[in-house]
Write a protein that holds these residues in place. Structure first.
Motif, short mmCIF file in Angstrom:
data_model
loop_
_atom_site.label_atom_id
_atom_site.label_comp_id
_atom_site.label_asym_id
_atom_site.label_seq_id
_atom_site.Cartn_x
_atom_site.Cartn_y
_atom_site.Cartn_z
N ARG A 51 39.75 40.78 53.00
CA ARG A 51 39.82 39.51 52.29
C ARG A 51 40.24 39.71 50.84
N ARG A 52 41.21 38.93 50.41
CA ARG A 52 41.70 38.99 49.04
C ARG A 52 41.07 37.85 48.26
N THR A 53 40.61 38.15 47.05
CA THR A 53 39.97 37.14 46.22
C THR A 53 41.02 36.22 45.60
N VAL A 54 40.82 34.92 45.77
CA VAL A 54 41.72 33.93 45.20
C VAL A 54 41.18 33.42 43.86
N LEU A 55 39.88 33.18 43.81
CA LEU A 55 39.26 32.67 42.59
C LEU A 55 38.02 33.47 42.24
N TRP A 56 37.86 33.74 40.96
CA TRP A 56 36.70 34.46 40.43
C TRP A 56 36.27 33.73 39.17
N ALA A 57 35.19 32.96 39.24
CA ALA A 57 34.74 32.15 38.12
C ALA A 57 33.34 32.57 37.70
N ALA A 208 58.14 34.28 39.59
CA ALA A 208 57.43 34.36 40.86
C ALA A 208 57.56 33.03 41.59
N LEU A 209 57.84 33.10 42.88
CA LEU A 209 57.99 31.91 43.71
C LEU A 209 56.66 31.59 44.38
N ASP A 236 57.72 38.68 41.35
CA ASP A 236 57.87 38.63 42.81
C ASP A 236 56.62 39.10 43.54
N ASN A 237 55.47 38.97 42.89
CA ASN A 237 54.25 39.46 43.53
C ASN A 237 53.04 38.57 43.27
N LEU A 238 52.78 38.25 41.99
CA LEU A 238 51.51 37.62 41.67
C LEU A 238 51.56 36.84 40.36
N ILE A 239 50.86 35.70 40.35
CA ILE A 239 50.53 34.99 39.11
C ILE A 239 49.01 35.02 38.96
N HIS A 240 48.55 35.46 37.80
CA HIS A 240 47.12 35.51 37.52
C HIS A 240 46.87 34.64 36.30
N TRP A 241 46.15 33.54 36.50
CA TRP A 241 45.81 32.63 35.40
C TRP A 241 44.38 32.91 34.96
N TYR A 242 44.21 33.03 33.67
CA TYR A 242 42.88 33.26 33.11
C TYR A 242 42.53 32.12 32.16
N LEU A 243 41.40 31.48 32.42
CA LEU A 243 40.92 30.37 31.59
C LEU A 243 39.55 30.72 31.03
N GLU A 244 39.33 30.36 29.78
CA GLU A 244 38.05 30.66 29.15
C GLU A 244 37.58 29.47 28.33
N GLN A 245 36.32 29.13 28.51
CA GLN A 245 35.72 28.03 27.75
C GLN A 245 34.26 28.36 27.48
N LYS A 246 33.99 28.87 26.29
CA LYS A 246 32.64 29.25 25.87
C LYS A 246 32.01 30.23 26.87
N THR A 247 31.03 29.80 27.66
CA THR A 247 30.33 30.72 28.56
C THR A 247 30.93 30.76 29.96
N LEU A 248 32.12 30.23 30.12
CA LEU A 248 32.77 30.18 31.43
C LEU A 248 34.12 30.90 31.37
N GLN A 249 34.34 31.80 32.33
CA GLN A 249 35.64 32.45 32.49
C GLN A 249 36.10 32.28 33.93
N LEU A 250 37.35 31.89 34.09
CA LEU A 250 37.88 31.66 35.44
C LEU A 250 39.18 32.43 35.62
N HIS A 251 39.25 33.17 36.72
CA HIS A 251 40.46 33.89 37.11
C HIS A 251 40.97 33.29 38.42
N TYR A 252 42.25 32.99 38.45
CA TYR A 252 42.85 32.47 39.69
C TYR A 252 44.09 33.28 40.00
N TYR A 253 44.19 33.73 41.26
CA TYR A 253 45.26 34.63 41.68
C TYR A 253 46.13 33.94 42.74
N LEU A 254 47.38 33.71 42.40
CA LEU A 254 48.33 33.10 43.34
C LEU A 254 49.36 34.15 43.71
N THR A 255 49.39 34.53 44.96
CA THR A 255 50.41 35.47 45.40
C THR A 255 51.72 34.74 45.65
#
Length: 260
Positions: A51-57, A208-209, A236-255
């Motif tokens: 299993r590949r992780t899509v979201l890590w918040a 990346a498409l 041609d492999n991956l988009i990794h979005w990182y969002l941060e708001q005070k005590t919250l960090q969110l990582h989202y991985y789109l292949t």
């Protein structure tokens, strides 16, 4: 094994509602990792093996919860954590009916079945005491031997690291383009005055498409109103979005997807 946490700050309650809403739009169920320092919402891709992780918040304990108490499966070593799976859509539905809450308390219980019990304190104009709404969400406690299946992806090198434009602006564009195609290429739209982290880039450009539907799902994260938004691209492999708001960090991985 024990877990109790309580949120009382109104801005933290709103942020909690937002992150649960975002996660529920990406998946019906999710993994909740509970540690002594934070809660981690994990959305795995059920179609990949392993299993590949899509979201890590990550929700940090300090500064977010008024009260936080947990004891994991083995408090004496590094396994002092809890991994459980539950229906995040059910939690989102429960919280969506809460317009104003004085507090939100969560705890693990086992009356007739293992559950994440959510207690929502609501103000009442007709009674001297506040109202308390209690919901039990069934959970599955995951055994230690499969914890390693739910880990944050490690990316050694990115082609481009760029400051992301505000997600609400990206969302407006994608909402228009998704009527035209089921795929979209990042980056084709020009945004001015975005900084590039050259220290972490191996190339001067990348693209990346992506599936437009999956990108549109992610862009519901604009609900978070993140103070920091970074886009990492492996061409041609991956988009990794990182969002941060005070005590919250969110990582989202789109292949990326193959171009037909």
């Amino acid at each position: 094994m024990r877990f109790r946490a309580k949120i009382v700050d109104s801005s933290c309650i709103k942020q909690f509602l937002n992150i649960v809403t975002v996660v529920s739009k990406l998946s019906k169920s999710c993994i909740l990792r509970i540690t002594g320092d934070c809660l981690v919402f994990i959305v795995p891709d059920e179609n990949t093996i392993p299993r590949r992780t899509v979201l890590w918040a990550v929700l940090e304990q300090n500064g977010f919860f008024e009260h936080y108490d947990m004891v994991g499966v083995n408090a004496a070593d590094a396994n002092n954590e809890i991994f459980l799976e539950f229906n995040i859509s059910l939690l989102a539905s429960i919280l969506s009916n809460v317009k104003v809450a004085r507090s939100i308390k969560m705890k693990l219980t086992h009356k007739t079945f293992p559950a994440l019990t959510v207690e929502i304190e609501l103000p009442s104009q007709n009674y001297a005491e506040n109202q308390m709404c209690v919901h039990e969400i069934p959970i599955t406690v995951l055994p230690l031997q499969i914890w390693r299946e739910y880990k944050q992806p490690e990316i050694v090198e990115y082609d481009v690291v760029i400051e992301s434009p505000p997600l609400r602006k990206v969302k407006n564009i994608v909402d228009k383009l998704k009527q035209l195609s089921d795929k979209i290429t990042i980056i084709k739209t020009l945004f001015r005055n975005l900084s590039v982290d050259h220290n972490n880039c191996s190339k001067s450009s990348a693209n990346a498409l992506l599936e437009t539907k999956r990108l549109a799902q992610f862009l519901t994260c604009e609900l978070m109103h993140a103070g920091k938004e970074i886009c990492y691209i492996v061409s041609d492999n991956l988009i990794h979005w990182y969002l941060e708001q005070k005590t919250l960090q969110l990582h989202y991985y789109l292949t990326t997807t193959l171009d037909d």
